[in-house]
Design a protein around this motif. Structure first.
Motif, PDB file in Angstrom:
ATOM      1  N   PHE A 358      15.732  15.809 -36.630  1.00  0.00           N
ATOM      2  CA  PHE A 358      14.487  15.969 -37.380  1.00  0.00           C
ATOM      3  C   PHE A 358      13.433  14.974 -36.913  1.00  0.00           C
ATOM      4  O   PHE A 358      12.302  15.363 -36.598  1.00  0.00           O
ATOM      5  N   TRP A 359      13.773  13.674 -36.833  1.00  0.00           N
ATOM      6  CA  TRP A 359      12.742  12.718 -36.464  1.00  0.00           C
ATOM      7  C   TRP A 359      12.362  12.845 -34.997  1.00  0.00           C
ATOM      8  O   TRP A 359      11.207  12.586 -34.621  1.00  0.00           O
ATOM      9  N   ARG A 360      13.287  13.267 -34.173  1.00  0.00           N
ATOM     10  CA  ARG A 360      12.928  13.502 -32.771  1.00  0.00           C
ATOM     11  C   ARG A 360      12.046  14.739 -32.631  1.00  0.00           C
ATOM     12  O   ARG A 360      11.170  14.807 -31.756  1.00  0.00           O
ATOM     13  N   THR A 361      12.258  15.721 -33.501  1.00  0.00           N
ATOM     14  CA  THR A 361      11.431  16.930 -33.449  1.00  0.00           C
ATOM     15  C   THR A 361      10.000  16.636 -33.866  1.00  0.00           C
ATOM     16  O   THR A 361       9.049  17.046 -33.190  1.00  0.00           O
ATOM     17  N   ILE A 362       9.810  15.938 -34.977  1.00  0.00           N
ATOM     18  CA  ILE A 362       8.450  15.726 -35.479  1.00  0.00           C
ATOM     19  C   ILE A 362       7.649  14.769 -34.607  1.00  0.00           C
ATOM     20  O   ILE A 362       6.419  14.697 -34.728  1.00  0.00           O
ATOM     21  N   THR A 363       8.315  14.044 -33.706  1.00  0.00           N
ATOM     22  CA  THR A 363       7.603  13.209 -32.741  1.00  0.00           C
ATOM     23  C   THR A 363       7.526  13.865 -31.370  1.00  0.00           C
ATOM     24  O   THR A 363       7.002  13.254 -30.432  1.00  0.00           O
ATOM     25  N   GLY A 364       8.028  15.107 -31.261  1.00  0.00           N
ATOM     26  CA  GLY A 364       8.064  15.757 -29.958  1.00  0.00           C
ATOM     27  C   GLY A 364       9.032  15.098 -29.004  1.00  0.00           C
ATOM     28  O   GLY A 364       9.023  15.364 -27.803  1.00  0.00           O
ATOM     29  N   ASN A 365       9.856  14.193 -29.535  1.00  0.00           N
ATOM     30  CA  ASN A 365      10.856  13.441 -28.770  1.00  0.00           C
ATOM     31  C   ASN A 365      10.230  12.688 -27.595  1.00  0.00           C
ATOM     32  O   ASN A 365      10.852  12.497 -26.558  1.00  0.00           O
ATOM     33  N   THR A 366       8.984  12.262 -27.763  1.00  0.00           N
ATOM     34  CA  THR A 366       8.311  11.464 -26.744  1.00  0.00           C
ATOM     35  C   THR A 366       7.363  10.482 -27.407  1.00  0.00           C
ATOM     36  O   THR A 366       6.858  10.725 -28.495  1.00  0.00           O
ATOM     37  N   THR A 367       7.123   9.374 -26.733  1.00  0.00           N
ATOM     38  CA  THR A 367       6.066   8.461 -27.137  1.00  0.00           C
ATOM     39  C   THR A 367       4.750   8.996 -26.592  1.00  0.00           C
ATOM     40  O   THR A 367       4.709  10.019 -25.912  1.00  0.00           O
ATOM     41  N   ARG A 368       3.666   8.294 -26.877  1.00  0.00           N
ATOM     42  CA  ARG A 368       2.367   8.750 -26.368  1.00  0.00           C
ATOM     43  C   ARG A 368       2.310   8.740 -24.849  1.00  0.00           C
ATOM     44  O   ARG A 368       1.567   9.500 -24.238  1.00  0.00           O
ATOM     45  N   SER A 369       3.104   7.894 -24.204  1.00  0.00           N
ATOM     46  CA  SER A 369       3.113   7.829 -22.744  1.00  0.00           C
ATOM     47  C   SER A 369       4.010   8.880 -22.115  1.00  0.00           C
ATOM     48  O   SER A 369       4.047   9.019 -20.900  1.00  0.00           O
ATOM     49  N   GLY A 370       4.756   9.630 -22.946  1.00  0.00           N
ATOM     50  CA  GLY A 370       5.646  10.656 -22.421  1.00  0.00           C
ATOM     51  C   GLY A 370       7.080  10.207 -22.263  1.00  0.00           C
ATOM     52  O   GLY A 370       7.939  10.998 -21.894  1.00  0.00           O
ATOM     53  N   ALA A 371       7.365   8.929 -22.537  1.00  0.00           N
ATOM     54  CA  ALA A 371       8.731   8.416 -22.425  1.00  0.00           C
ATOM     55  C   ALA A 371       9.539   8.809 -23.660  1.00  0.00           C
ATOM     56  O   ALA A 371       8.984   9.044 -24.727  1.00  0.00           O
ATOM     57  N   PRO A 372      10.877   8.882 -23.526  1.00  0.00           N
ATOM     58  CA  PRO A 372      11.708   9.164 -24.702  1.00  0.00           C
ATOM     59  C   PRO A 372      11.553   8.055 -25.736  1.00  0.00           C
ATOM     60  O   PRO A 372      11.479   6.873 -25.386  1.00  0.00           O
ATOM     61  N   PRO A 373      11.491   8.387 -27.021  1.00  0.00           N
ATOM     62  CA  PRO A 373      11.331   7.344 -28.046  1.00  0.00           C
ATOM     63  C   PRO A 373      12.594   6.524 -28.191  1.00  0.00           C
ATOM     64  O   PRO A 373      13.713   7.035 -28.021  1.00  0.00           O
ATOM     65  N   PRO A 374      12.477   5.241 -28.519  1.00  0.00           N
ATOM     66  CA  PRO A 374      13.662   4.403 -28.712  1.00  0.00           C
ATOM     67  C   PRO A 374      14.375   4.767 -30.010  1.00  0.00           C
ATOM     68  O   PRO A 374      13.767   5.300 -30.943  1.00  0.00           O
TER      69      PRO A 374
END
Length: 551
Positions: A358-374
């Motif tokens: 769920f939390w990876r989905t609502i963030t698009g599973n990326t940071t603003r730079s396009g990297a995977p979120p920690p």
């Protein structure tokens, strides 16, 4: 211009914000069941410095289409003049990168608020979409110039970047530019190296704009580049623009009090096929998702076939139908949403795995730079944020785009046997108890204490995650599909629409069946299908490539 030079020099130091501003955080109230932590920014620089930066960035120069051709062939050392002052283009780039950086959300907000004021920004965002141009009150002020500068010296190949490929970046820059002739949105970027090698069109202003759009789309698709389908401006349904708002209430607590519906975006009004981007109609307000090139199925690419400029036949996988959808806005006029279709089982496994999905989905599973979120971004699941909001996060948009507004409207959305309220608040069953009551019944309010007593670095991580989620969720629906996947879809999506993966497109698309043909609605995100999983399914025979006719 002096400020640009100053911040450029500061960007090379270890702590570039040391003499600009500092964050003040203190616990004003720290009782067992009530925690109030005050956080504010104390600015050490004169207000006129931020006003000068705003004045420069809000000039129409950066939004003009032909500026792209002026900047792209140049270099970072190119001199930029404004009046009698001159600085290298690299100084502007470094300053804007500093604004967009880890702590830059605060600096950017100070720049905008120095001229617009906090109240002015709040009123502007509350009035959306009533003819308000959000460019001058949003991060576009610095993100567009950054994108213009990063378009320099692009190799003459279809090179992928962390966020999106260079062709897609050029298309976005052109789509958002100001021009007196809409055909120039195409003619103005033909000379860029990334497009010059694949699109061979001779500008002809005697041809109708619609014919130019179709010719350009066909030129891209014949080279196997289908990311252009992500720019399709599907309509955005009506939202209510006025609602009951006493002084003590900062958001529409109940949609039934909202009124004055207004269409956000009507979509294309020129009768073009859905696979052709209309460069004359307003673009969809949702930010574009980051690319996931492993989902592009390059090895299955086949040249498309066209019929009378109306139909395009491509290859792809019709993955599955959408069965549940959230409301896309706190004041969406259609009261049918959230929509709960038949029950499906999560493919992610346990509740903990579903929450991570769920939390990876609502963030698009990326940071603003396009990297995977920690993994630390999982802090965004804290119930306090969803129930009460976080006043320290992007305060000027929190009224209508905050996570607590999304949650308030979509508590009854069912995700794999549990409502969103149960999933977030960790309830076994729906109750009428308030969150405060549940916290008091927990172990001495430790859940609340963990939220309010976070360290400064933890709160920064939480701000980054929340801002990203707010950005990605805006003007989109949270969805589930029949096979148990979770994802995001355009606001125009309805139950029964199909998620498809098209060869040559970096993200899944949402298609609407019309007989044996399909209409393109736009890009989507499906968690668990963005890293090449579809290739394995094709090899195993559980999915198959078919010809898809787009109308």
């Amino acid at each position: 211009m002096t400020a640009m030079r100053y911040f450029s020099l500061r960007s090379r130091e270890e702590n570039p914000f040391e003499e600009v501003y500092y964050r003040v955080e203190k616990n004003l109230v720290n009782l067992p069941f009530w925690h109030w932590r005050h956080s504010h920014i104390s600015v050490a620089m004169r207000k006129r410095v931020f006003q000068a930066l705003y004045s420069l960035l809000s000039r129409p120069y950066f939004r003009r289409l032909w500026v792209l051709q002026e900047i792209a062939p140049g270099a970072r050392s190119t001199p930029v003049m404004c009046g009698t002052r001159c600085v290298p283009l690299d100084d502007i780039y470094r300053t804007l990168q500093l604004i967009r950086g880890v702590d830059g959300n605060d600096l950017g907000r100070q720049i905008v608020c120095s001229t617009k004021g906090h109240r002015g920004m709040e009123r502007s965002w509350d009035q959306l979409p009533a003819g308000i141009d959000t460019y001058t009150i949003s991060e576009k002020l610095w993100e567009r110039p950054i994108a213009l500068i990063e378009a320099q010296n692009v190799p003459q190949t279809i090179r992928k970047s962390a966020v999106h490929d260079d062709i897609f970046g050029a298309l976005i820059l052109s789509r958002e530019a100001n021009t007196s002739d809409d055909r120039d949105r195409i003619y103005g970027i033909l000379g860029l190296p990334c497009l010059a090698v694949i699109v061979k069109i001779v500008p002809d202003y005697h041809l109708p704009a619609i014919y130019t759009y179709i010719t350009f789309a066909k030129s891209l698709f014949r080279r196997g580049y289908f990311n252009g389908l992500r720019l399709v401006a599907s309509p955005v349904p009506r939202i209510d623009t006025k609602y009951f708002q006493p002084a003590s209430i900062s958001r529409p607590r109940a949609p039934k009090f909202a009124r004055c519906p207004e269409v956000v975006n009507p979509g294309c009004e020129h009768g073009l096929p859905s696979w052709v981007v209309c460069w004359s109609c307003p673009r969809n307000p949702a930010v574009h998702l980051s690319s996931h090139s492993s989902a592009a199925l390059e090895s299955y690419s086949v040249t498309p076939a066209f019929r009378d400029d109306k139909l395009m036949i491509i290859q792809g996988v019709l993955f599955d139908n959408i069965n549940r959808l959230s409301a896309f806005h706190a004041t969406e006029s259609d009261r049918r949403y959230p929509f709960n279709g038949h029950e499906v089982r999560s493919i992610y496994g346990s509740d903990a795995d579903t929450l991570e999905a769920f939390w990876r989905t609502i963030t698009g599973n990326t940071t603003r730079s396009g990297a995977p979120p920690p993994p630390s971004w999982s802090m965004i699941l804290e119930p306090v944020i969803w129930n009460f909001g976080s006043g320290s996060v992007d305060q000027n948009r929190n009224k209508i785009f905050g996570l607590h507004n999304f949650f308030a409207r979509n508590k009854s959305l069912r995700l794999f046997g549990r409502t969103l309220a149960q999933l977030i608040n960790h309830e076994d069953e729906i109750t009428e108890r308030s969150l405060a009551q549940r916290l008091r019944e927990s172990t001495s309010g430790q859940k609340s204490a963990r939220y309010w007593n976070r360290t400064s670095s933890e709160r920064q991580v939480l701000r980054d995650a929340t801002l990203r989620a707010m950005q990605v969720l805006a003007w989109r629906r949270l969805i589930t599909i029949n096979e148990g996947y979770m994802g995001l879809a355009p606001a125009a999506t309805r139950a029964g629409d199909i998620v498809a993966i098209v060869s040559g497109c970096d993200v899944p698309l949402v298609l609407r069946p019309e007989g044996n043909r399909f209409r393109v609605l736009g890009e989507s995100y499906v968690h668990g299908m963005m890293s090449g999983e579809i290739v394995k399914m094709l090899e195993q025979g559980t999915k198959k490539m078919i010809h898809i006719t787009l109308c």
